[in-house]
Design an enzyme around this catalytic site. Structure first.
Site, PDB file in Angstrom:
ATOM      1  N   CYS A 156      46.191   5.339   5.301  1.00 35.02           N
ATOM      2  CA  CYS A 156      44.813   4.849   5.446  1.00 35.02           C
ATOM      3  C   CYS A 156      44.480   4.492   6.900  1.00 35.02           C
ATOM      4  O   CYS A 156      45.357   4.143   7.680  1.00 35.02           O
ATOM      5  CB  CYS A 156      44.633   3.601   4.602  1.00 35.02           C
ATOM      6  SG  CYS A 156      45.124   3.830   2.902  1.00 35.02           S
ATOM      7  N   ARG A 170      45.818  11.114  10.315  1.00 33.68           N
ATOM      8  CA  ARG A 170      46.783  10.253   9.633  1.00 33.68           C
ATOM      9  C   ARG A 170      47.006  10.668   8.184  1.00 33.68           C
ATOM     10  O   ARG A 170      47.958  10.222   7.551  1.00 33.68           O
ATOM     11  CB  ARG A 170      46.285   8.797   9.663  1.00 33.68           C
ATOM     12  CG  ARG A 170      46.164   8.239  11.058  1.00 33.68           C
ATOM     13  CD  ARG A 170      45.509   6.888  11.016  1.00 33.68           C
ATOM     14  NE  ARG A 170      46.318   5.932  10.288  1.00 33.68           N
ATOM     15  CZ  ARG A 170      47.220   5.147  10.857  1.00 33.68           C
ATOM     16  NH1 ARG A 170      47.411   5.194  12.138  1.00 33.68           N
ATOM     17  NH2 ARG A 170      47.919   4.304  10.142  1.00 33.68           N
ATOM     18  N   TRP A 174      44.290   6.880   1.636  1.00 34.58           N
ATOM     19  CA  TRP A 174      45.399   7.715   1.167  1.00 34.58           C
ATOM     20  C   TRP A 174      45.861   7.010  -0.107  1.00 34.58           C
ATOM     21  O   TRP A 174      46.451   5.929  -0.042  1.00 34.58           O
ATOM     22  CB  TRP A 174      46.483   7.744   2.235  1.00 34.58           C
ATOM     23  CG  TRP A 174      47.589   8.717   2.012  1.00 34.58           C
ATOM     24  CD1 TRP A 174      47.593  10.043   2.347  1.00 34.58           C
ATOM     25  CD2 TRP A 174      48.886   8.443   1.458  1.00 34.58           C
ATOM     26  NE1 TRP A 174      48.808  10.613   2.029  1.00 34.58           N
ATOM     27  CE2 TRP A 174      49.616   9.652   1.486  1.00 34.58           C
ATOM     28  CE3 TRP A 174      49.500   7.309   0.938  1.00 34.58           C
ATOM     29  CZ2 TRP A 174      50.925   9.749   1.012  1.00 34.58           C
ATOM     30  CZ3 TRP A 174      50.803   7.410   0.464  1.00 34.58           C
ATOM     31  CH2 TRP A 174      51.497   8.624   0.504  1.00 34.58           C
ATOM     32  N   ASN A 189      44.151  -1.723   4.662  1.00 29.97           N
ATOM     33  CA  ASN A 189      45.362  -0.897   4.755  1.00 29.97           C
ATOM     34  C   ASN A 189      46.522  -1.761   4.301  1.00 29.97           C
ATOM     35  O   ASN A 189      46.572  -2.951   4.637  1.00 29.97           O
ATOM     36  CB  ASN A 189      45.638  -0.479   6.203  1.00 29.97           C
ATOM     37  CG  ASN A 189      44.717   0.626   6.672  1.00 29.97           C
ATOM     38  OD1 ASN A 189      43.862   1.090   5.926  1.00 29.97           O
ATOM     39  ND2 ASN A 189      44.885   1.030   7.919  1.00 29.97           N
ATOM     40  N   GLY A 190      47.472  -1.154   3.610  1.00 31.98           N
ATOM     41  CA  GLY A 190      48.633  -1.911   3.140  1.00 31.98           C
ATOM     42  C   GLY A 190      48.637  -1.989   1.627  1.00 31.98           C
ATOM     43  O   GLY A 190      47.925  -1.230   0.954  1.00 31.98           O
ATOM     44  N   GLU A 233      66.537  18.350  12.310  1.00 26.71           N
ATOM     45  CA  GLU A 233      65.137  18.302  12.729  1.00 26.71           C
ATOM     46  C   GLU A 233      64.451  19.657  12.489  1.00 26.71           C
ATOM     47  O   GLU A 233      63.301  19.720  12.037  1.00 26.71           O
ATOM     48  CB  GLU A 233      65.056  17.882  14.200  1.00 26.71           C
ATOM     49  CG  GLU A 233      63.679  17.880  14.816  1.00 26.71           C
ATOM     50  CD  GLU A 233      62.650  17.048  14.053  1.00 26.71           C
ATOM     51  OE1 GLU A 233      63.012  16.299  13.139  1.00 26.71           O
ATOM     52  OE2 GLU A 233      61.458  17.199  14.371  1.00 26.71           O
ATOM     53  N   LYS A 277      61.158  20.121  10.145  1.00 29.07           N
ATOM     54  CA  LYS A 277      59.913  20.654  10.712  1.00 29.07           C
ATOM     55  C   LYS A 277      59.404  21.793   9.844  1.00 29.07           C
ATOM     56  O   LYS A 277      58.227  21.877   9.517  1.00 29.07           O
ATOM     57  CB  LYS A 277      60.205  21.131  12.140  1.00 29.07           C
ATOM     58  CG  LYS A 277      59.120  21.015  13.126  1.00 29.07           C
ATOM     59  CD  LYS A 277      58.908  19.649  13.713  1.00 29.07           C
ATOM     60  CE  LYS A 277      58.728  18.560  12.730  1.00 29.07           C
ATOM     61  NZ  LYS A 277      58.926  17.226  13.180  1.00 29.07           N
ATOM     62  N   GLU A 315      58.209  20.561   6.203  1.00 32.08           N
ATOM     63  CA  GLU A 315      57.017  19.714   6.082  1.00 32.08           C
ATOM     64  C   GLU A 315      55.722  20.464   6.339  1.00 32.08           C
ATOM     65  O   GLU A 315      54.695  20.125   5.768  1.00 32.08           O
ATOM     66  CB  GLU A 315      57.122  18.445   6.942  1.00 32.08           C
ATOM     67  CG  GLU A 315      57.055  18.625   8.415  1.00 32.08           C
ATOM     68  CD  GLU A 315      57.147  17.292   9.173  1.00 32.08           C
ATOM     69  OE1 GLU A 315      56.709  16.260   8.665  1.00 32.08           O
ATOM     70  OE2 GLU A 315      57.657  17.316  10.308  1.00 32.08           O
ATOM     71  N   HIS A 360      81.819  23.897   1.352  1.00 34.10           N
ATOM     72  CA  HIS A 360      82.254  22.913   0.350  1.00 34.10           C
ATOM     73  C   HIS A 360      81.253  22.830  -0.787  1.00 34.10           C
ATOM     74  O   HIS A 360      81.218  21.841  -1.514  1.00 34.10           O
ATOM     75  CB  HIS A 360      82.476  21.549   1.018  1.00 34.10           C
ATOM     76  CG  HIS A 360      83.600  21.583   1.993  1.00 34.10           C
ATOM     77  ND1 HIS A 360      84.927  21.620   1.609  1.00 34.10           N
ATOM     78  CD2 HIS A 360      83.610  21.662   3.345  1.00 34.10           C
ATOM     79  CE1 HIS A 360      85.696  21.694   2.681  1.00 34.10           C
ATOM     80  NE2 HIS A 360      84.916  21.727   3.745  1.00 34.10           N
ATOM     81  N   LYS A 411      50.654  10.621   8.820  1.00 33.77           N
ATOM     82  CA  LYS A 411      51.241  10.516  10.155  1.00 33.77           C
ATOM     83  C   LYS A 411      52.075   9.252  10.298  1.00 33.77           C
ATOM     84  O   LYS A 411      53.144   9.268  10.875  1.00 33.77           O
ATOM     85  CB  LYS A 411      50.118  10.535  11.205  1.00 33.77           C
ATOM     86  CG  LYS A 411      50.598  10.443  12.639  1.00 33.77           C
ATOM     87  CD  LYS A 411      51.426  11.658  13.033  1.00 33.77           C
ATOM     88  CE  LYS A 411      52.000  11.552  14.433  1.00 33.77           C
ATOM     89  NZ  LYS A 411      53.072  12.550  14.639  1.00 33.77           N
TER      90      LYS A 411
END
Ligand code: M6R
Length: 612
Positions: free
Chosen positions: A2, A31, A80, A106-107, A487, A491, A494, A510, A607
């Site tokens: 948010c 975001r 969000w 937000n939160g 990484e 990348k 996502e 293994h 984000k």
């Protein structure tokens, strides 16, 4: 996640409140969100007007154009969804039942169900499924004729995290704010006073901002901003943010992600020059977190972070151990925040976070601080919560990172670990001043070496076109190449939604090698000379199972490896993973583009993850 924006305009100034709100929300789009809304105080009719819409800000713009709300003071929000599906009713701002109070938040209000039940028993009717609405209803129900006093009464009843912006119908030019464990910043500009959850929303208007302290209240009028904590007025210092608003635009690139990949030479140069005097071959002492005495006393550095920042921490762990002989441990912050390990003598903690607002990383830092450990932070955002909570901050100078997929922040984080490791090695007497000069000269070449890789983007693009039917990609490597593989795989998954995994090359046999067949692509990163032959042997194991191979490293033109090779410029083993990462970023980008994905705003992702 948010986003919040707010503006209260001075009389006779030309700024349009609605435009400031909508523009601010557009600048927060990166975001991640699923719906958006604004509320303005209509002075003439003495009412709070809402406009809300599901989907993009362009939908909200349409609603605003149709309904034409009037007012010079307002708040806005991108949501969000956490509590309740994305719908107009659940969209912020939320009005209390009698429409005297509007709230954006937000939160997460963790005890909202208990509060809601109590309010319902008292006859309050709710219009949404959100946790936020309880705040609006509580403020209206407990209103004592003074919103600041009402807030002081209501805030202690809330459990969880919040950044709140509130309109009170009785004061149509005033915005009330409060925060606990969620970011919120305030600013004064020529046209009035602003607030936002993220500086990107305000870069068009100002660079000087105030952060509100934990559990504090701020009151914004067009002419002034006042801060209160525990009933006492506070006078905090403003912080200057040195970001250029054009840095938060695409500047001709198709996506922010590609632009930010191409920003990397500059980001590396800026970060390097801040911490290092390249000409003299020395590290600028005043920028470093350790004195010689502290460096010698350091027994362990524990580094906690999430996602890409965690991958930088894994890289940092290797660098600190290899270069400086400092035992280090990279930990996933969402797990580490619950660690019951007592602190060790000589241990120092470090939080790594681009945004400086990631809830789990912040919680890990708070936990370690409470145990009495010295806490460092590595962040890209000046004045962010993690930066403010830490005892010492090292900032990456990457500029605003807008794409959800982190690129330039990661590269500069790894660069900072390189610099920190060199500094500790020098202070602990394992690297002489002369050796340090040589290592700094190598670091100084990095920006140009990254430019050289970027210049070969067509090679990556062409290769990607051959991978239309590839849906399983494994990234393998050893030591620091394993860290960079982690990484690379993140990348790719996502932004392209393709299945990708990273494995320590020796670990594949293994179990996971059972998945490898001719439909897979295996990306082998082999830059670490001490294990080079072993990694190449692992490559042969997957070749034998029919996988297609892509090899990253430094190999001669007439190399004997029968596969596609992407070479990086000559450099030390410690810097090579930075360069192979640039290929991995371009690879992920072009794969996602070929599959028509929404690269800058990948599905389900935000984000900055400001909730646990
Ligand atoms: O702002 P932070 O560095 O704390 O963010 C941590 C992660 O959420 C972030 O790196 C995430 O994994 C990115 N989407 C990676 O591209």
């Amino acid at each position: 996640m948010c986003g919040i924006v707010g503006f209260t305009k001075k009389k006779y100034r030309s700024a349009c409140c609605l435009e400031v709100l909508l523009n601010g929300l557009e600048n927060l789009e990166y975001r991640g969100y699923d719906s958006a809304g604004i509320a303005v105080s209509d002075m003439e009719h003495q009412e709070l007007k809402l406009c809300r819409a599901v989907g993009r800000i362009s939908n909200l713009r349409r609603v605003v154009e149709e309904e034409k709300p009037e007012g010079s003071c307002g708040i806005g929000h991108t949501r969000w969804a956490t509590h309740g599906k994305p719908s107009v009713e659940n969209c912020h701002p939320h009005l209390a039942e009698k429409k005297t109070v509007a709230v954006v938040h937000n939160g997460i209000i963790e005890n909202y169900q208990a509060l809601k039940l109590q309010l319902q028993k008292e006859g309050v009717h709710f219009a949404s499924q959100t946790d936020t609405e309880v705040v609006a209803q509580l403020l209206e129900k407990q209103y004592c004729g003074d919103m600041k006093k009402t807030l002081e009464r209501v805030l202690p009843q809330l459990e969880g995290s919040f950044a709140l912006a509130i309109l009170d119908r009785n004061q149509p030019d005033t915005i009330y704010c409060a925060r606990r464990r969620s970011p919120l910043l305030l600013a004064k500009g020529e046209d009035g006073a602003y607030l936002a959850s993220d500086i990107s929303a305000l870069l068009d208007y100002t660079r000087d901002v105030w952060y509100i302290d934990e559990d504090s209240i701020a009151v914004l009028t067009p002419e002034e901003i006042m801060f209160w904590k525990d009933g006492e007025q506070q006078f905090p210092q403003s912080v200057h943010i040195n970001w250029d608003s054009s840095a938060a635009r695409k500047n001709g690139f198709d996506h922010f992600m590609l632009k930010e990949i191409f920003d990397q030479p500059t980001a590396l140069r800026d970060t390097l020059n801040h911490y290092v005097d390249v000409e003299k071959g020395i590290i600028r002492r005043e920028t470093m977190p350790f004195t010689m005495e502290q460096a010698k006393a350091l027994k362990r550095l524990t580094i906690a972070a999430c996602g890409t920042a965690y991958h930088a921490a894994v890289m940092g762990q290797s660098l600190l151990e290899q270069v400086a002989g400092v035992p280090a441990m990279a930990a996933v912050a969402s797990e580490y925040r619950y660690s019951t390990m007592p602190p060790m003598e000589g241990e120092v903690f470090m939080a790594v976070s681009q945004s400086g607002e990631t809830a789990d990383t912040l919680a890990a830092l708070t936990h370690k601080k409470a145990q009495g450990l010295r806490c460092l932070a590595l962040s890209n955002v000046i004045g962010s919560t993690i930066a403010r909570e830490a005892d010492h901050v090292m900032y990456t100078l990457a500029g605003p990172e807008i794409a959800v997929a982190s690129t330039k922040a990661y590269l500069t984080q790894v660069l900072l670990f390189e610099i920190l490791a060199l500094d500790l090695a020098n202070l602990r007497g394992v690297l002489s001043d002369e050796e340090l000069k040589v290592r700094i000269a190598e670091l100084a070449q990095l920006p140009e070496q990254v430019e050289a890789i970027l210049a070969s983007k067509k090679t990556v693009e062409d290769f990607v076109q051959t991978q239309k039917n590839c849906h399983d990609i494994f990234f393998i490597g050893r030591l620091m190449d394993y860290a960079s593989s982690l990484e690379a795989a993140l990348k790719l998954k996502e932004i392209s939604y393709l299945h990708s995994e990273a494995y320590a090359a020796g670990e594949l046999k293994h179990g996971t090698i059972a998945l490898v067949d001719e439909s897979c692509l295996v990306v082998v990163t082999a830059t670490q000379s001490v294990v080079l032959e072993k990694t190449l042997a692992n490559m042969e194991e997957v070749r034998a199972r029919g996988a297609e191979l892509l090899l990253l490293g430094h190999f001669p033109v007439d190399h004997p490896h029968d596969c596609t090779v992407w070479n990086i410029p000559a450099c030390s083993d410690q810097l090579a993973p930075i360069l192979t990462t640039v290929y991995a970023q371009l690879f992920a980008y072009y794969m996602a583009k070929m599959h028509g994905c929404d690269i800058d705003k990948p599905r389900n992702l935000a984000k900055s993850v400001t909730v646990e």
